[in-house]
Design a protein around this motif. Structure first.
Motif, PDB file in Angstrom:
ATOM      1  N   TYR A   1       0.848  -1.184   0.000  1.00  0.00           N
ATOM      2  CA  TYR A   1       0.000   0.000   0.000  1.00  0.00           C
ATOM      3  C   TYR A   1       0.883   1.234   0.000  1.00  0.00           C
ATOM      4  N   ASN A   2       0.488   2.227  -0.785  1.00  0.00           N
ATOM      5  CA  ASN A   2       1.367   3.356  -1.055  1.00  0.00           C
ATOM      6  C   ASN A   2       0.717   4.707  -0.754  1.00  0.00           C
ATOM      7  N   LEU A   3       1.565   5.671  -0.479  1.00  0.00           N
ATOM      8  CA  LEU A   3       1.161   7.067  -0.387  1.00  0.00           C
ATOM      9  C   LEU A   3       1.410   7.691  -1.752  1.00  0.00           C
ATOM     10  N   VAL A   4       0.372   8.321  -2.308  1.00  0.00           N
ATOM     11  CA  VAL A   4       0.427   8.849  -3.674  1.00  0.00           C
ATOM     12  C   VAL A   4       0.046  10.329  -3.666  1.00  0.00           C
ATOM     13  N   ALA A   5       0.696  11.102  -4.550  1.00  0.00           N
ATOM     14  CA  ALA A   5       0.342  12.519  -4.719  1.00  0.00           C
ATOM     15  C   ALA A   5       0.568  12.898  -6.174  1.00  0.00           C
ATOM     16  N   THR A   6      -0.064  13.968  -6.612  1.00  0.00           N
ATOM     17  CA  THR A   6       0.160  14.428  -7.983  1.00  0.00           C
ATOM     18  C   THR A   6       1.545  15.061  -8.084  1.00  0.00           C
ATOM     19  N   ASN A   7       2.128  15.007  -9.262  1.00  0.00           N
ATOM     20  CA  ASN A   7       3.454  15.587  -9.470  1.00  0.00           C
ATOM     21  C   ASN A   7       3.453  17.087  -9.214  1.00  0.00           C
ATOM     22  N   ASP A   8       2.363  17.731  -9.554  1.00  0.00           N
ATOM     23  CA  ASP A   8       2.254  19.169  -9.354  1.00  0.00           C
ATOM     24  C   ASP A   8       2.307  19.510  -7.862  1.00  0.00           C
ATOM     25  N   PHE A   9       1.614  18.731  -7.047  1.00  0.00           N
ATOM     26  CA  PHE A   9       1.612  18.967  -5.603  1.00  0.00           C
ATOM     27  C   PHE A   9       2.999  18.722  -5.015  1.00  0.00           C
ATOM     28  N   ILE A  10       3.649  17.638  -5.438  1.00  0.00           N
ATOM     29  CA  ILE A  10       4.987  17.304  -4.938  1.00  0.00           C
ATOM     30  C   ILE A  10       5.975  18.415  -5.274  1.00  0.00           C
ATOM     31  N   LYS A  11       5.854  18.960  -6.469  1.00  0.00           N
ATOM     32  CA  LYS A  11       6.767  20.027  -6.909  1.00  0.00           C
ATOM     33  C   LYS A  11       6.512  21.332  -6.175  1.00  0.00           C
ATOM     34  N   LYS A  12       5.249  21.680  -5.974  1.00  0.00           N
ATOM     35  CA  LYS A  12       4.906  22.966  -5.367  1.00  0.00           C
ATOM     36  C   LYS A  12       5.003  22.957  -3.844  1.00  0.00           C
ATOM     37  N   LYS A  13       4.777  21.781  -3.227  1.00  0.00           N
ATOM     38  CA  LYS A  13       4.756  21.727  -1.771  1.00  0.00           C
ATOM     39  C   LYS A  13       5.631  20.594  -1.223  1.00  0.00           C
ATOM     40  N   PRO A  14       6.929  20.648  -1.519  1.00  0.00           N
ATOM     41  CA  PRO A  14       7.825  19.579  -1.028  1.00  0.00           C
ATOM     42  C   PRO A  14       7.891  19.511   0.495  1.00  0.00           C
ATOM     43  N   LYS A  15       7.751  20.671   1.167  1.00  0.00           N
ATOM     44  CA  LYS A  15       7.781  20.677   2.630  1.00  0.00           C
ATOM     45  C   LYS A  15       6.612  19.883   3.203  1.00  0.00           C
ATOM     46  N   VAL A  16       5.455  20.018   2.589  1.00  0.00           N
ATOM     47  CA  VAL A  16       4.271  19.305   3.073  1.00  0.00           C
ATOM     48  C   VAL A  16       4.477  17.795   2.925  1.00  0.00           C
ATOM     49  N   VAL A  17       5.053  17.392   1.803  1.00  0.00           N
ATOM     50  CA  VAL A  17       5.313  15.968   1.571  1.00  0.00           C
ATOM     51  C   VAL A  17       6.273  15.431   2.623  1.00  0.00           C
ATOM     52  N   ARG A  18       7.337  16.172   2.907  1.00  0.00           N
ATOM     53  CA  ARG A  18       8.309  15.718   3.905  1.00  0.00           C
ATOM     54  C   ARG A  18       7.701  15.689   5.309  1.00  0.00           C
ATOM     55  N   ARG A  19       6.861  16.667   5.619  1.00  0.00           N
ATOM     56  CA  ARG A  19       6.210  16.668   6.928  1.00  0.00           C
ATOM     57  C   ARG A  19       5.285  15.461   7.082  1.00  0.00           C
ATOM     58  N   MET A  20       4.594  15.132   6.012  1.00  0.00           N
ATOM     59  CA  MET A  20       3.745  13.941   6.019  1.00  0.00           C
ATOM     60  C   MET A  20       4.579  12.692   6.307  1.00  0.00           C
ATOM     61  N   LEU A  21       5.707  12.566   5.615  1.00  0.00           N
ATOM     62  CA  LEU A  21       6.565  11.397   5.799  1.00  0.00           C
ATOM     63  C   LEU A  21       7.160  11.350   7.204  1.00  0.00           C
ATOM     64  N   LYS A  22       7.534  12.499   7.742  1.00  0.00           N
ATOM     65  CA  LYS A  22       8.074  12.538   9.104  1.00  0.00           C
ATOM     66  C   LYS A  22       7.055  12.012  10.107  1.00  0.00           C
ATOM     67  N   ALA A  23       5.800  12.415   9.944  1.00  0.00           N
ATOM     68  CA  ALA A  23       4.747  11.953  10.844  1.00  0.00           C
ATOM     69  C   ALA A  23       4.563  10.440  10.735  1.00  0.00           C
ATOM     70  N   LEU A  24       4.627   9.918   9.527  1.00  0.00           N
ATOM     71  CA  LEU A  24       4.456   8.480   9.321  1.00  0.00           C
ATOM     72  C   LEU A  24       5.650   7.693   9.859  1.00  0.00           C
TER      73      LEU A  24
END
Length: 338
Positions: free
Chosen positions: A223-246
């Motif tokens: 099972y995977n965590l998925v996001a659009t490429n546009d979101f990953i590019k525009k909000k890398p901090k949010v992606v990293r914060r999500m991963l830190k919490a997990l």
């Protein structure tokens, strides 16, 4: 002169108020702790044991502690979370390998950020004895419900092959997970290929009339965590914060197994003992492995050959994995060859 001084002091006061105000808005400090403005995000999580890290992170406040103002929406299946992600209703989604592959034939502007859970005995076939289903071979000619393009659909394919059959030997009924389950209870189908919590719900509802076929190690489910490429590019901090919490949730689950199971059981509405049994063969951890590419290609090949999808062009799955986000936090867990 006094007027000038009053004006200067007044102007200085205004500047100080503005600076202090900005400081309060952006950050404020508690003893030994810096609190930052929380980033808003919406995630769709499939409500099943394999997505436990999200339930644990939510329960323990890890998302908030890592600067996320996260709205979590729980759904019946990865087909729904992916649909809503691609329709712009979500920033993140959880989905199995199969749902990533299935949707890659529609669009290729999204990426897997991390695998968050894995199991090699998650999918099962549940049959009705009153419809003559006692053995795997009894599925021949029967109406079998599943969700198109999902891991349950693929599991049914490999399960039938093991017992000398194919999907052509059964009558497939495609619906969403909850509708599939309800149809099965009403005898609209003779069997279903599914996963938890629907396996346990079906067994509880049908009692001795239910028969469950399992095949450990027949199919690995990630099972995977998925996001659009546009979101990953525009909000890398949010992606990293999500991963830190997990990652924090992963560490908690490793050292507090009983408490982790209780959190998941409470969210699913099951007893702790039931969830403990269901999760014995599951692993809740974050990684990105080279084998993912092989599975994606195998599943894509199956979908093309069996006309599960209309588009015959195999995607380049290497380009649909975001390795940078997880690498920045846990580099040793990323084994995809670049």
């Amino acid at each position: 002169m006094r007027i000038i001084m009053r004006q200067l002091l007044s102007g200085l006061f205004i500047i100080i108020v503005i600076i202090v105000g900005i400081g309060i808005i952006v950050t404020y400090r508690k003893p030994g702790k810096l609190i930052v403005v929380k980033e808003k995000a919406i995630i769709g999580v499939t409500l099943e044991p394999i997505t436990a890290l999200f339930m644990i992170a939510e329960e323990n406040g890890y998302f908030s502690a890592n600067g996320l103002d996260l709205t979590i929406k729980y759904y019946e299946g990865g087909n729904v979370t992916m649909r809503n992600l691609l329709e712009g209703k979500l920033d993140f989604a959880t989905a199995s390998d199969n749902m990533v592959v299935f949707n890659s034939f529609k669009r290729r502007d999204f990426s897997v950020v991390a695998t968050v859970g894995t199991s090699d005995n998650d999918r099962r076939i549940v049959g009705r004895k009153d419809r003559g289903v006692y053995r795997p071979v009894d599925l021949r000619g029967k109406r079998v419900g599943t969700v198109k393009g999902t891991g349950s659909h693929y599991f049914l394919h490999v399960f039938l092959l093991k017992y000398g059959m194919s999907v052509k030997d059964v009558h497939l009924v495609f619906t969403d997970p909850e509708e599939m389950y309800q149809t099965f209870l009403k005898s609209g189908t003779d069997a279903i290929s599914t996963r938890e919590p629907y396996i346990m719900k079906a067994v509880n509802a049908l009692g001795d009339n239910a028969i469950v076929f399992s095949e450990p190690r027949l199919m690995v489910k990630n099972y995977n965590l998925v996001a659009t490429n546009d979101f990953i590019k525009k909000k890398p901090k949010v992606v990293r914060r999500m991963l830190k919490a997990l990652i924090q949730a992963e560490e908690f689950a490793a050292s507090n197994q009983l408490r982790a199971v209780h959190i998941v059981a409470k969210r699913l509405g099951f007893d702790d003992a039931v969830v403990a049994r269901q999760t014995q063969e599951m692993k809740w951890n974050l990684f990105l492995e080279q084998a993912m590419l092989v599975r994606f290609e195998d599943e894509a090949d199956w979908m093309i050959k069996n006309k599960v999808v209309d588009n015959p062009d195999m995607p380049n799955y290497f380009q649909m994995i975001d390795m940078e986000s997880l690498s920045s936090l846990k580099p040793k867990t990323v084994t995809v060859i670049r």
